[in-house]
Design a protein around this motif. Structure first.
Motif, PDB file in Angstrom:
ATOM      1  N   ARG A 106       0.665  -1.202   0.006  1.00 17.34           N
ATOM      2  CA  ARG A 106      -0.026  -0.076   0.145  1.00 17.34           C
ATOM      3  C   ARG A 106       0.817   1.077  -0.101  1.00 17.34           C
ATOM      4  NH1 ARG A 106      -4.851   0.183  -1.687  1.00 17.34           N
ATOM      5  NH2 ARG A 106      -5.600  -1.424  -0.243  1.00 17.34           N
ATOM      6  N   ILE A 107       1.857   1.228   0.830  1.00 15.79           N
ATOM      7  CA  ILE A 107       3.069   2.306   0.935  1.00 15.79           C
ATOM      8  C   ILE A 107       4.060   1.961   0.793  1.00 15.79           C
ATOM      9  CG2 ILE A 107       3.681   4.463   2.341  1.00 15.79           C
ATOM     10  CD1 ILE A 107       0.890   4.832   1.516  1.00 15.79           C
ATOM     11  N   GLU A 108       5.057   2.383   0.179  1.00 11.31           N
ATOM     12  CA  GLU A 108       6.543   1.964   0.050  1.00 11.31           C
ATOM     13  C   GLU A 108       7.571   3.382  -0.005  1.00 11.31           C
ATOM     14  OE1 GLU A 108       8.791   1.908  -4.055  1.00 11.31           O
ATOM     15  OE2 GLU A 108       7.226   0.169  -4.040  1.00 11.31           O
ATOM     16  N   ILE A 109       8.445   3.044   0.868  1.00  8.66           N
ATOM     17  CA  ILE A 109       9.732   3.867   0.673  1.00  8.66           C
ATOM     18  C   ILE A 109      10.767   3.204  -0.067  1.00  8.66           C
ATOM     19  CG2 ILE A 109      11.647   5.172   1.967  1.00  8.66           C
ATOM     20  CD1 ILE A 109       9.354   5.997   3.995  1.00  8.66           C
ATOM     21  N   ARG A 110      11.475   3.695  -0.945  1.00  8.05           N
ATOM     22  CA  ARG A 110      12.413   3.299  -1.667  1.00  8.05           C
ATOM     23  C   ARG A 110      13.717   4.086  -1.783  1.00  8.05           C
ATOM     24  NH1 ARG A 110      11.490   2.016  -7.942  1.00  8.05           N
ATOM     25  NH2 ARG A 110       9.690   0.619  -6.960  1.00  8.05           N
ATOM     26  N   CYS A 111      14.781   3.404  -1.808  1.00  8.45           N
ATOM     27  CA  CYS A 111      16.134   4.254  -2.042  1.00  8.45           C
ATOM     28  C   CYS A 111      16.616   3.437  -2.990  1.00  8.45           C
ATOM     29  CB  CYS A 111      17.125   3.982  -0.807  1.00  8.45           C
ATOM     30  SG  CYS A 111      18.790   4.645  -1.024  1.00  8.45           S
ATOM     31  N   ASN A 112      16.794   4.169  -4.172  1.00  4.94           N
ATOM     32  CA  ASN A 112      17.363   3.577  -5.466  1.00  4.94           C
ATOM     33  C   ASN A 112      18.654   4.468  -5.888  1.00  4.94           C
ATOM     34  OD1 ASN A 112      17.748   2.257  -7.902  1.00  4.94           O
ATOM     35  ND2 ASN A 112      15.950   3.287  -8.921  1.00  4.94           N
ATOM     36  N   GLN A 113      19.633   3.811  -5.447  1.00  4.19           N
ATOM     37  CA  GLN A 113      21.032   4.444  -5.919  1.00  4.19           C
ATOM     38  C   GLN A 113      21.261   5.816  -5.107  1.00  4.19           C
ATOM     39  OE1 GLN A 113      21.639   4.492 -10.111  1.00  4.19           O
ATOM     40  NE2 GLN A 113      22.186   2.450 -10.068  1.00  4.19           N
ATOM     41  N   GLY A 114      20.692   6.057  -3.921  1.00  2.00           N
ATOM     42  CA  GLY A 114      20.947   7.125  -3.197  1.00  2.00           C
ATOM     43  C   GLY A 114      19.828   8.088  -3.039  1.00  2.00           C
ATOM     44  N   GLN A 115      18.683   7.856  -4.055  1.00  5.24           N
ATOM     45  CA  GLN A 115      17.356   8.574  -4.192  1.00  5.24           C
ATOM     46  C   GLN A 115      16.447   8.021  -3.530  1.00  5.24           C
ATOM     47  OE1 GLN A 115      17.710  11.742  -5.636  1.00  5.24           O
ATOM     48  NE2 GLN A 115      20.060  11.185  -5.824  1.00  5.24           N
ATOM     49  N   TYR A 116      15.802   8.781  -2.587  1.00  5.39           N
ATOM     50  CA  TYR A 116      14.794   8.300  -1.591  1.00  5.39           C
ATOM     51  C   TYR A 116      13.475   8.923  -2.383  1.00  5.39           C
ATOM     52  CZ  TYR A 116      18.254   6.692   1.667  1.00  5.39           C
ATOM     53  OH  TYR A 116      19.268   6.139   2.574  1.00  5.39           O
ATOM     54  N   SER A 117      12.438   8.167  -1.933  1.00  5.95           N
ATOM     55  CA  SER A 117      11.028   8.428  -2.419  1.00  5.95           C
ATOM     56  C   SER A 117       9.839   7.597  -1.687  1.00  5.95           C
ATOM     57  CB  SER A 117      10.919   8.245  -4.014  1.00  5.95           C
ATOM     58  OG  SER A 117      10.894   6.831  -4.506  1.00  5.95           O
ATOM     59  N   ILE A 118       8.838   8.186  -1.699  1.00  9.25           N
ATOM     60  CA  ILE A 118       7.526   7.451  -0.966  1.00  9.25           C
ATOM     61  C   ILE A 118       6.702   7.167  -1.960  1.00  9.25           C
ATOM     62  CG2 ILE A 118       6.610   9.697  -0.214  1.00  9.25           C
ATOM     63  CD1 ILE A 118       5.672   7.946   2.324  1.00  9.25           C
ATOM     64  N   ALA A 119       5.974   6.170  -2.146  1.00  9.79           N
ATOM     65  CA  ALA A 119       5.010   5.758  -3.274  1.00  9.79           C
ATOM     66  C   ALA A 119       3.708   5.212  -2.470  1.00  9.79           C
ATOM     67  CB  ALA A 119       5.368   4.836  -4.135  1.00  9.79           C
TER      68      ALA A 119
END
Length: 438
Positions: A106-119
């Protein structure tokens, strides 16, 4: 969390959009500890994934969509799924775990090569758009700030340690397999052991159950000791969490390029330079260990002949971990058209590194001999998107249930194996996580 008002506004703006399928709302955020964020949350469905390279990490809450197979008809178009499969779908499974489960969070936080986002993941194919938006907002309303992941020893108080099988039964199991190998019906069977640690029940300063609350500290410390491994955590139900730090890749697909590996044949690292050199020479020169790896490599080659237009393989190399080292051989290939992730998973899993040769006969003998439920231990856990799919083999793992921690390890039994040496191998394989618990 920064940008939280922006997330609320963006979600509510979606109510006016013509969305009738899957939609992902993603917004950039500042750096955050993903394990610390998961530790702080109170939801019962929590998931974590960290790629072997450390460049891609996911922390997930709730479930927007769940499927029991990666076959295309059941999937949300363009959605990314996290989950896995058990070791043997025909066997009895752990409570709260089916033989195969994949979720869109439902909710996701990711770190992709040092870039953070919430989805926020919106499943408007199966549910009304407003219902999905409200479900995301309800979780966002309950979010708590990240907390510290402790690096100090956890100092669990262990009341009792039991092995299943115990050593006398292990001897009988190994001897039974060796007898079958001698008769020519088998080449290898991977037998395993469950070590159960019964812990004293205590509470931390927040009043949470310390075992459940500290599993995120445990995973963080495990990650620190084995940074070149896949890390994962799956909590489908309250009070049951499956965690692991696995060195072994089942496969990775990037576009139509496939990568896999044969990891089998194990020795300790050694505590002194002399021991290190001794075990290194043993790993390189021991015919039995080489045979273990060869069986896995041959199996993978047979699969690649089926699914790849062309492929290549590396020379044998050594993968070194905190307490053990493994023989390893890597493979890369170009997939034929229409080969799916579902097919790759079913063909490659389980490899002889966790089952045996032949596969069907090994699975049968394992089910007959092992006195505990393997469940997802030595299954496969991973992350799958249309562009990229990766699965780790769920070894070096532990199941945390209420007041117990169950730790797993396996050893390949081939001609020349002895019960005593393979028992020592089991001890070596669990030594990393046990060093964090005691």
């Amino acid at each position: 969390m920064t940008n939280i008002e922006q997330i609320y506004s963006a979600l509510n703006n979606l109510r006016q959009q013509p969305i009738d399928g899957y939609h992902c709302l993603r917004i950039g955020i500042n750096q955050i500890s993903l394990l610390g964020w998961l530790k702080a949350q109170t939801g019962n469905k929590k998931f974590y994934w960290r790629d072997k390279s450390g460049d891609f990490t996911l922390a997930m809450l709730g479930v927007s969509h769940q499927i029991s197979t990666l076959e295309a008809p059941n999937r949300l178009t363009h959605a990314n799924y996290f989950g896995g499969v058990s070791f043997n779908p025909k066997d009895k499974q752990w409570p709260g775990f089916s033989s195969s489960q994949f979720i869109v969070p439902r909710i996701e936080i990711r770190c992709n090569q040092g870039q953070y986002s919430i989805a926020c993941h919106i499943n408007a194919r199966d549910h009304h758009l407003n219902t999905e938006i409200d479900a995301c907002l309800a979780i966002l309303d309950e979010l708590k700030p990240e907390v510290e992941i402790h690096s100090a020893p956890l100092n669990f108080l262990i009341e009792q340690t039991t092995h299943s099988p115990d050593y006398p039964l292990w001897q009988c199991m190994v001897n039974s397999v060796l007898a079958n190998i001698k008769q020519g019906s088998l080449q290898k069977v991977v037998l395993s052991r469950q070590t159960t640690l019964k812990l004293e029940q205590t509470s931390d300063s927040q009043g949470d159950k310390s075992i459940e609350h500290s599993c995120w500290d445990l995973l963080g410390q495990w990650q620190h000791l084995t940074p070149n491994c896949f890390q994962f955590a799956l909590q489908f139900e309250p009070d049951t969490i499956f965690i692991g730090s696995s060195p072994e890749k089942l496969f990775r697909r990037i576009g139509n390029t496939l990568h896999t590996e044969a990891m089998a044949g194990t020795t300790p690292i050694g505590n002194t330079q002399k021991e290190h050199e001794q075990f290194y020479r043993q790993l390189i020169n021991d015919n039995k260990l080489g045979h273990e790896n060869e069986l896995v490599a041959n199996y993978i080659t047979e699969i690649l002949e089926q699914v790849c237009r062309q492929y290549s393989q590396s020379e044998l190399n050594i993968v070194k971990l905190a307490h053990v080292q493994h023989l390893n051989q890597t493979f890369s290939g170009q997939l034929k058209t229409r080969v799916t992730d579902h097919q790759l998973l079913n063909l490659l899993h389980p490899t002889p590194a966790v089952a045996g040769v032949s596969k069907a006969e090994s699975l049968k003998i394992i089910s007959q001999l092992e006195p505990y439920i393997r469940g997802w231990y030595s299954g496969a856990v991973g992350y799958c998107s249309p562009e990229h799919c990766v699965f780790s083999v769920a070894i070096r793992s532990a199941l945390i249930q209420n007041n117990n921690i169950k730790v797993f390890a396996g050893a390949g039994i081939v001609e020349g194996s002895t019960a005593e040496l393979e028992w020592h191998e089991l001890n070596n394989k669990v030594s990393t996580i046990l060093s964090l618990l005691a």
